[in-house]
Each structure stands twice: as structure tokens, then as C-alpha cells.
Design an enzyme around this catalytic site. Structure first.
Site, mmCIF file in Angstrom:
data_model
loop_
_atom_site.group_PDB
_atom_site.id
_atom_site.type_symbol
_atom_site.label_atom_id
_atom_site.label_comp_id
_atom_site.label_asym_id
_atom_site.label_seq_id
_atom_site.Cartn_x
_atom_site.Cartn_y
_atom_site.Cartn_z
ATOM 1 N N TYR A 141 -9.123 7.457 5.125
ATOM 2 C CA TYR A 141 -8.994 7.876 3.736
ATOM 3 C C TYR A 141 -7.840 8.864 3.667
ATOM 4 C CZ TYR A 141 -13.629 5.926 2.707
ATOM 5 O OH TYR A 141 -14.694 5.082 2.540
ATOM 6 N N ARG A 190 0.819 -1.216 0.000
ATOM 7 C CA ARG A 190 0.000 0.000 0.000
ATOM 8 C C ARG A 190 0.854 1.268 0.000
ATOM 9 N NH1 ARG A 190 -5.406 1.535 1.382
ATOM 10 N NH2 ARG A 190 -5.527 3.428 2.652
ATOM 11 N N ILE A 217 -7.436 7.814 -1.424
ATOM 12 C CA ILE A 217 -7.294 6.363 -1.378
ATOM 13 C C ILE A 217 -8.132 5.889 -0.197
ATOM 14 C CG2 ILE A 217 -5.123 6.631 -0.082
ATOM 15 C CD1 ILE A 217 -4.225 3.928 -1.101
ATOM 16 N N SER A 218 -9.022 4.929 -0.448
ATOM 17 C CA SER A 218 -9.885 4.430 0.626
ATOM 18 C C SER A 218 -9.059 3.714 1.687
ATOM 19 C CB SER A 218 -10.928 3.465 0.058
ATOM 20 O OG SER A 218 -11.789 4.130 -0.844
ATOM 21 N N GLY A 219 -9.586 3.694 2.886
ATOM 22 C CA GLY A 219 -8.901 3.009 3.979
ATOM 23 C C GLY A 219 -8.827 1.508 3.751
#
Length: 288
Positions: free
Chosen positions: A106, A89, A115-117
Site C-alpha cells: 500500500y 499504475r 493506493i492498494s497494492g
């Protein structure tokens, strides 16, 4: 499968300007049979350093987040656990957010999007239950993390990003990682376009994952989803979506039925809006 590259030239430069670029190459070739140890943190980090050449600092953070994901049942089977553990990530996070790469949050990636969690990404991905060899479409490439995660589940990933400079930057990240030895990302085909209309040339898809919020399910995406296919999509008013799992079935008479369920049992999860193109300009959203 051959990776389709739609964007070249300055993409790698754009990526390097925005995100970290580690010099080390992956020590060992990627194999679908590989599964990092999950018995303890030390074994996991040791295996990943030896096989993937990754930074122990971020591996420790990944392991800690993984334990919480498992406890929360955001990852529910071994193949999704493997995919999370093998996806770096930090490679898809802006430099200023590197220390928060594995936070339950986020994170800004520029261009007004995020970017989403890791919990949302993992739960949405687990909900579509990707099998190796299935064809998966992502709407909203963003940072590239979601498709990278998918590329550790199947060898056919298609992703669309409406913001052309972001699509270029992310394609550059994929290509740089492939050059370093992350050959699994060759599975990712990408293009800049309005995802509302799907990717007709590559359809139909076994699974579809939508990472932007809208107040209805786009008809083209339903049409491009195979019978028996699954889509996850945030549906609802701006900033107050619920993530739906949509299953398309075909009856004996040829008619289709659509079954919907909420993967968070009614919990509201805000997403960036499903914007639309008018010509070459992003203008407004696809909300009705």
C-alpha cells in the site's frame, strides 16, 4: 458513452502538483481489440512503447509484477490480464513513490489514504468478473487506479470519493490522461460524495467494488446492485477486514438472497475506514 465531469478548474493543477505528468501522447488510438503480447518481456515492452508510448522502465516493472500476479492467481482470465497490463499504475502514484509503483504494498497518496497494492486490486477486480458493457460502481476513488483498471474492462465506470480535494485531484489526472490519448478513461464518471449511499441516479449496477473497510454491508449498495450482480467489499472491525464477495440473487417468488464468500479464505486485509459526511465535514465512520 459520454463521460460525466463534475469537477473542473483547478483539478488539473492539483494533479500536476502531486503526480508525474509525462508529455508524450499515446501514439495509436485505443482499441478494445488490442491485447499486448504476453509471451515475453521484450515483446510486451516493445508493443507498449509503439502503441502506448509508455516508459520502458515502468513497463519492465509492470511486466515483473504481472508474472507474480499470474502465479498467485490474482488475475485469472485474459480480460483481467489485459486490463492490468494496459493500466499505467505509475500515473496514479505520488512522485516520491514512483520507484515503488509496482511494489506489493500500500502506498501513501496523501489525505491520510493509500493506493492498494496491485495484488489486492487485481484479486478484487477479478472476483467481480466484469464484462464489457456492464455498469460498475466503485466506492473510494482514491488515486484513481482502480477505476482506470476497470475502464479497461468496461465502458461504464462510476466512482465516488468522499475527500473532495482528492476527488478533484484524481479527476484532473483522468482528464490530463484523456487529453494525452488514454481515451478509455472517458468511461469514468466521478463525483465527490459519501459513498455509503451509492449513486442512486446511475443505479442499478452490475458490479460494485468497495475500497474502504466497514463492519457491515451498506443497505443502499445492496439495493443498487442488480439481481445477479456481484459486490466485493472489505467487512470487519477497523484494520482487520476480510474481503467478501457478495452475490445478490432473486428467486422465482421475487425474494432476494445474498450469498457471501471470502476471496482470501479468511485472511485479514486491512483497509482505510469507510468514513462519513456530516454536512460538508468528514466526521467518524459508518461502522455500527
Amino acid at each position: 458513452m459520454q463521460r460525466r465531469t463534475f469537477l473542473i478548474g483547478s483539478a488539473a493543477t492539483l494533479a500536476g502538483a502531486a503526480l508525474p505528468r509525462a508529455a508524450a501522447a499515446v501514439p495509436k488510438p485505443y482499441s478494445w481489440d488490442d491485447f499486448p503480447p504476453t509471451n515475453n518481456r521484450e515483446s510486451f515492452i516493445k508493443w507498449m512503447v509503439e502503441n502506448r508510448g509508455e516508459d520502458p522502465k515502468y513497463l519492465a516493472q509492470r511486466w515483473s509484477r504481472y508474472q507474480v500476479l499470474v502465479a498467485n492467481r490474482d488475475v485469472t482470465n485474459d480480460i483481467n490480464k489485459r486490463a492490468f497490463l494496459l493500466t499505467p499504475r505509475e500515473e496514479f502514484t505520488l512522485r516520491q513513490n514512483l520507484g515503488r509503483a509496482y511494489d506489493h504494498a500500500y502506498l501513501d497518496i496523501g489525505y491520510g489514504v493509500t493506493i492498494s497494492g496491485p495484488h489486492v486490486v487485481s484479486r478484487m477486480t477479478s472476483a467481480i468478473d466484469v464484462k464489457f458493457g456492464e455498469k460498475v460502481l466503485e466506492i473510494g476513488t482514491g488515486s484513481g487506479y482502480q477505476s482506470a483498471y476497470l475502464a479497461n474492462l468496461t465502458d461504464q465506470v462510476f466512482t465516488i470519493e468522499i475527500i473532495r480535494p482528492l476527488a478533484e485531484r484524481t479527476r484532473g489526472i483522468y482528464d490530463a490522461l484523456i487529453a494525452r490519448g488514454y481515451t478509455e478513461f472517458k468511461a469514468v464518471s466521478s463525483k465527490p460524495a459519501d459513498g455509503y449511499y451509492g449513486w442512486q441516479e446511475a443505479a442499478p449496477f452490475d458490479k460494485i467494488i468497495v475500497t474502504c473497510g466497514i463492519d457491515h454491508i451498506p443497505p443502499a449498495l445492496l439495493q443498487q446492485l442488480k439481481a445477479g450482480g456481484i459486490m466485493v467489499i472489505p467487512v470487519g472491525p477497523p484494520g482487520a477486514q476480510r474481503i467478501l464477495r457478495v452475490v445478490k440473487e432473486q428467486a422465482a417468488d421475487g425474494n432476494f438472497t445474498i450469498a457471501r464468500s471470502d476471496i482470501y479464505n479468511g485472511r485479514v486485509v486491512p483497509f482505510v475506514p469507510f468514513t462519513k459526511l456530516e454536512g460538508d465535514v468528514i466526521k467518524g465512520t459508518h461502522n455500527q
